[in-house]
Design a protein around this motif. Structure first.
Motif, PDB file in Angstrom:
ATOM      1  N   GLU A  69     -40.869  38.862  28.709  1.00  0.00           N
ATOM      2  CA  GLU A  69     -40.732  39.020  30.187  1.00  0.00           C
ATOM      3  C   GLU A  69     -40.436  37.318  30.635  1.00  0.00           C
ATOM      4  OE1 GLU A  69     -44.978  38.908  29.385  1.00  0.00           O
ATOM      5  OE2 GLU A  69     -43.370  40.449  28.756  1.00  0.00           O
ATOM      6  N   LEU A  70     -41.081  36.412  30.012  1.00  0.00           N
ATOM      7  CA  LEU A  70     -41.075  34.829  30.375  1.00  0.00           C
ATOM      8  C   LEU A  70     -39.359  34.681  29.902  1.00  0.00           C
ATOM      9  CD1 LEU A  70     -44.416  33.522  28.570  1.00  0.00           C
ATOM     10  CD2 LEU A  70     -43.774  34.174  31.129  1.00  0.00           C
ATOM     11  N   ARG A  72     -37.039  36.423  29.780  1.00  0.00           N
ATOM     12  CA  ARG A  72     -36.179  37.394  30.838  1.00  0.00           C
ATOM     13  C   ARG A  72     -36.252  36.796  32.218  1.00  0.00           C
ATOM     14  NH1 ARG A  72     -39.110  42.192  31.953  1.00  0.00           N
ATOM     15  NH2 ARG A  72     -39.948  40.969  33.635  1.00  0.00           N
ATOM     16  N   ASP A  73     -37.685  36.323  32.699  1.00  0.00           N
ATOM     17  CA  ASP A  73     -37.899  35.557  34.109  1.00  0.00           C
ATOM     18  C   ASP A  73     -37.004  34.505  34.214  1.00  0.00           C
ATOM     19  OD1 ASP A  73     -39.044  37.905  34.692  1.00  0.00           O
ATOM     20  OD2 ASP A  73     -40.873  37.019  34.581  1.00  0.00           O
ATOM     21  N   ALA A  74     -37.051  33.582  33.025  1.00  0.00           N
ATOM     22  CA  ALA A  74     -36.749  32.013  32.992  1.00  0.00           C
ATOM     23  C   ALA A  74     -35.022  32.218  33.006  1.00  0.00           C
ATOM     24  CB  ALA A  74     -37.130  31.424  32.052  1.00  0.00           C
ATOM     25  N   ALA A  76     -33.286  34.859  34.390  1.00  0.00           N
ATOM     26  CA  ALA A  76     -32.885  35.266  35.575  1.00  0.00           C
ATOM     27  C   ALA A  76     -32.593  33.921  36.502  1.00  0.00           C
ATOM     28  CB  ALA A  76     -33.777  36.089  36.180  1.00  0.00           C
ATOM     29  N   GLY A  77     -33.812  33.089  36.521  1.00  0.00           N
ATOM     30  CA  GLY A  77     -33.720  31.904  37.395  1.00  0.00           C
ATOM     31  C   GLY A  77     -32.492  31.244  37.135  1.00  0.00           C
ATOM     32  N   GLU A 103     -34.329  24.969  35.632  1.00  0.00           N
ATOM     33  CA  GLU A 103     -34.254  26.217  34.984  1.00  0.00           C
ATOM     34  C   GLU A 103     -34.027  26.130  33.471  1.00  0.00           C
ATOM     35  OE1 GLU A 103     -35.195  28.921  36.550  1.00  0.00           O
ATOM     36  OE2 GLU A 103     -34.728  28.232  38.771  1.00  0.00           O
ATOM     37  N   ALA A 110     -39.971  28.808  27.899  1.00  0.00           N
ATOM     38  CA  ALA A 110     -39.996  30.057  27.515  1.00  0.00           C
ATOM     39  C   ALA A 110     -39.792  30.474  26.320  1.00  0.00           C
ATOM     40  CB  ALA A 110     -39.250  30.905  28.534  1.00  0.00           C
ATOM     41  N   ASP A 114     -42.093  32.049  23.249  1.00  0.00           N
ATOM     42  CA  ASP A 114     -41.615  33.495  22.970  1.00  0.00           C
ATOM     43  C   ASP A 114     -42.332  34.061  21.485  1.00  0.00           C
ATOM     44  OD1 ASP A 114     -40.049  35.939  24.124  1.00  0.00           O
ATOM     45  OD2 ASP A 114     -39.759  35.925  21.964  1.00  0.00           O
ATOM     46  N   TYR A 169     -33.370  39.596  27.202  1.00  0.00           N
ATOM     47  CA  TYR A 169     -33.415  39.342  28.777  1.00  0.00           C
ATOM     48  C   TYR A 169     -33.237  40.886  29.455  1.00  0.00           C
ATOM     49  CZ  TYR A 169     -28.320  40.234  29.325  1.00  0.00           C
ATOM     50  OH  TYR A 169     -27.246  40.419  29.343  1.00  0.00           O
ATOM     51  N   ARG A 170     -33.434  41.813  28.827  1.00  0.00           N
ATOM     52  CA  ARG A 170     -33.300  43.020  29.659  1.00  0.00           C
ATOM     53  C   ARG A 170     -34.830  43.982  29.653  1.00  0.00           C
ATOM     54  NH1 ARG A 170     -27.345  45.524  28.864  1.00  0.00           N
ATOM     55  NH2 ARG A 170     -26.500  43.976  29.898  1.00  0.00           N
TER      56      ARG A 170
END
Length: 170
Positions: A69-70, A72-74, A76-77, A103, A110, A114, A169-170
């Motif tokens: 999720e880290l 993925r969130d990074a 997304a940013g 970003e 991230a 991971d 990322y999903r």
């Protein structure tokens, strides 16, 4: 006519009373551990419906063990900057390039944290490392504008790479 006025007044009074009751009710709908403290209870008082969960201080989300999720969130940013651009020398570049840089650095951290390890992201990490070398320690607007093509290029290459790795990322 008086009946309508009386009904309206009664409806308004009822709504007002309901609002007062809801505002003054002593309830706490906030989940445990969401930044609120539970009221202290005496040691002899029975525990409320013990489900086996113990109260622990809420830890910041970033301090949690790193996971997909880290990344993925990074990512997304970073993706949120894809439709943006700027004109060098214009006021919009300072914010935009600063954001792309931030970003990218967040995604770098991230990916390194991971559980799959940094070896799982060799190309993106290499691209970010090269960018970091090109920028040096200077993240001024002038330096970011001078390296605008590299910043946007790394962003776009990472986007393409991540599209080929949807499990990251999903």
């Amino acid at each position: 006519m008086r009946i309508r006025s009386a009904r309206r007044a009664a409806i308004v009074a009822t709504v007002f009373a309901a609002c007062l009751l809801s505002c003054s009710a002593d309830t706490d709908d906030t989940p445990q551990g969401a930044g609120t403290r539970a009221a202290p209870r005496s040691p002899s008082a029975p525990a409320p419906a013990d489900t086996g969960a113990r109260e622990t201080p809420a830890a910041p989300a970033a301090a949690a063990s790193p996971g997909p999720e880290l990344v993925r969130d990074a990512f997304a940013g970073l993706q949120a900057t894809l439709d943006d651009t700027c004109t060098p020398g214009a006021g919009d570049c300072a914010y935009f390039l600063g954001r792309v840089h931030e970003e990218l650095m967040g995604l770098d951290a991230a990916m390194k944290a991971d559980p799959k390890g940094p070896g799982h992201f060799p190309e993106p990490l290499a691209w970010i490392k090269d960018l970091r070398t090109a920028l040096g320690d200077d993240t001024s607007t002038e330096n970011l504008e001078a390296h605008r093509t590299e910043l946007i290029g790394v962003r776009d290459r990472i986007n393409g790479w991540m599209q080929g790795h949807p499990d990251d990322y999903r």
